[in-house]
Design an enzyme around this catalytic site. Structure first.
Site, PDB file in Angstrom:
ATOM      1  NE  ARG A  65      -0.308   0.300   4.889  1.00  0.00           N
ATOM      2  CZ  ARG A  65      -0.905   0.642   6.231  1.00  0.00           C
ATOM      3  NH1 ARG A  65      -2.269   0.691   6.053  1.00  0.00           N
ATOM      4  NH2 ARG A  65      -0.286   0.733   7.111  1.00  0.00           N
ATOM      5  N   GLY A  66       0.173   2.329  -0.090  1.00  0.00           N
ATOM      6  CA  GLY A  66       0.859   3.719   0.050  1.00  0.00           C
ATOM      7  C   GLY A  66       2.078   3.905  -0.619  1.00  0.00           C
ATOM      8  CB  ILE A  67       5.433   5.456   0.063  1.00  0.00           C
ATOM      9  CG1 ILE A  67       5.037   6.933   0.698  1.00  0.00           C
ATOM     10  CG2 ILE A  67       6.812   5.554  -0.305  1.00  0.00           C
ATOM     11  CD1 ILE A  67       5.645   7.261   1.673  1.00  0.00           C
ATOM     12  CG  ASN A  86       7.718   2.035   1.959  1.00  0.00           C
ATOM     13  OD1 ASN A  86       7.453   3.465   2.033  1.00  0.00           O
ATOM     14  ND2 ASN A  86       6.757   1.095   1.880  1.00  0.00           N
ATOM     15  CB  ALA A  87       8.310  -1.935   5.860  1.00  0.00           C
ATOM     16  N   GLY A  88       7.282   0.903   7.431  1.00  0.00           N
ATOM     17  CA  GLY A  88       7.590   1.747   8.637  1.00  0.00           C
ATOM     18  C   GLY A  88       6.184   2.031   9.397  1.00  0.00           C
ATOM     19  CE1 TYR A  95       7.455   7.691  10.753  1.00  0.00           C
ATOM     20  CE2 TYR A  95       7.952  10.112  10.976  1.00  0.00           C
ATOM     21  CZ  TYR A  95       7.734   8.894  10.307  1.00  0.00           C
ATOM     22  OH  TYR A  95       7.568   9.089   8.977  1.00  0.00           O
ATOM     23  N   PRO A 130      10.228  12.346   3.002  1.00  0.00           N
ATOM     24  CG  PRO A 130       8.673  10.816   2.121  1.00  0.00           C
ATOM     25  CD  PRO A 130       9.890  10.898   3.026  1.00  0.00           C
ATOM     26  N   GLY A 131       7.261  14.714   3.940  1.00  0.00           N
ATOM     27  CA  GLY A 131       6.646  14.994   4.889  1.00  0.00           C
ATOM     28  C   GLY A 131       5.507  14.320   4.806  1.00  0.00           C
TER      29      GLY A 131
END
Length: 253
Positions: free
Chosen positions: A14-16, A89-91, A158, A188-189
């Protein structure tokens, strides 16, 4: 003869991560879409990728266990035949304001956040880079955050994890250059993903969008375009770079 390139994208369901998988597949990569729990979402991403030879891989990276990370890299190489690019990317972003968090909750959030956001990228990079070094080099792209620079008062774990990820990126860039492995971070923001939707759709959403002169947050596709550039086109002299992608919502000197 053109050699097919292969990439592993963590958190690719998903997402990014999904946007990065799409961008890399569009550039001719065979992509391993990693997921933690949602196999159906990962399969939807895989099925929508252009080209052939893509796969999905499951691994619980939240523990930060190096054995799990080693097994994921080995599985990616086995499925794809090689590994040229790793996108960490996972976070997770988990709010835990200091004055409203119990000791037990505080400890749990730190353990979980550091495990997924920092320890797993470090361990995945360790094993991926060893493979890449034996096969002519490769590239590692880590998804960081503006929070690494400006601070995250409601989510200090985070912010700390992303600051650590930046330092990991730059340290590994220096350590791995002689092996032909380049390392980048993209920061990114707020991004319009599932992870941020609750906040962006809530009472703080308008103020968050107003932080950028664009009066909006970044899209996953915009982040993915920078990740793709770092993974494919960025010159070697850029290794160690941390690329901001926050719509000028936070400018660092």
């Amino acid at each position: 003869m053109t050699v097919e390139r292969a990439a592993l994208v963590t958190g690719g369901s998903r997402g990014i991560g999904a946007a990065c998988a799409q961008a890399l597949a569009g550039a001719g990569f065979r992509v391993a879409v990693h997921y933690g729990r949602d196999a159906e979402a990962a399969e939807r991403v895989r099925a929508a990728l252009p080209g052939v030879g893509h796969c999905t891989l499951k691994a619980d990276l939240a523990t930060g266990d190096i054995g799990i990370c080693r097994a994921l890299i080995e599985a990616a190489v086995a499925k794809l035949g090689r590994l040229d690019v790793l996108v960490n990317n996972a976070g997770l972003y988990d709010e835990h304001p200091f004055h409203a968090t119990t000791e037990a909750a505080w400890s749990a959030v730190w353990q979980r956040t550091l495990g997924l956001n920092l320890l797993s990228p470090a361990h995945l990079s360790f094993h991926a880079a060893r493979h890449m070094a034996k096969h002519g080099g490769g590239r590692i792209v880590n998804i960081s955050s503006r929070g690494a620079f400006r601070g995250e008062p409601d989510a200090p774990a985070y912010g700390a994890s992303k600051a650590g990820l930046n330092q990991l990126s730059q340290s590994m860039a220096q350590a791995l250059a002689k092996d032909g492995v380049l390392v980048f971070a993209v920061a990114p923001g707020f991004v319009s993903t599932d992870m941020a939707r609750e906040i962006l759709d809530g009472p703080r959403g308008a103020a968050i969008r107003a932080q950028s002169p664009l009066d909006r947050v970044t899209t996953p596709a915009e982040v993915a375009s920078i990740v793709s550039f770092c993974a494919i086109e960025a010159p070697a002299a850029m290794t160690g770079a941390i690329v901001d992608c926050n719509g000028a919502s936070y400018l660092r000197s």
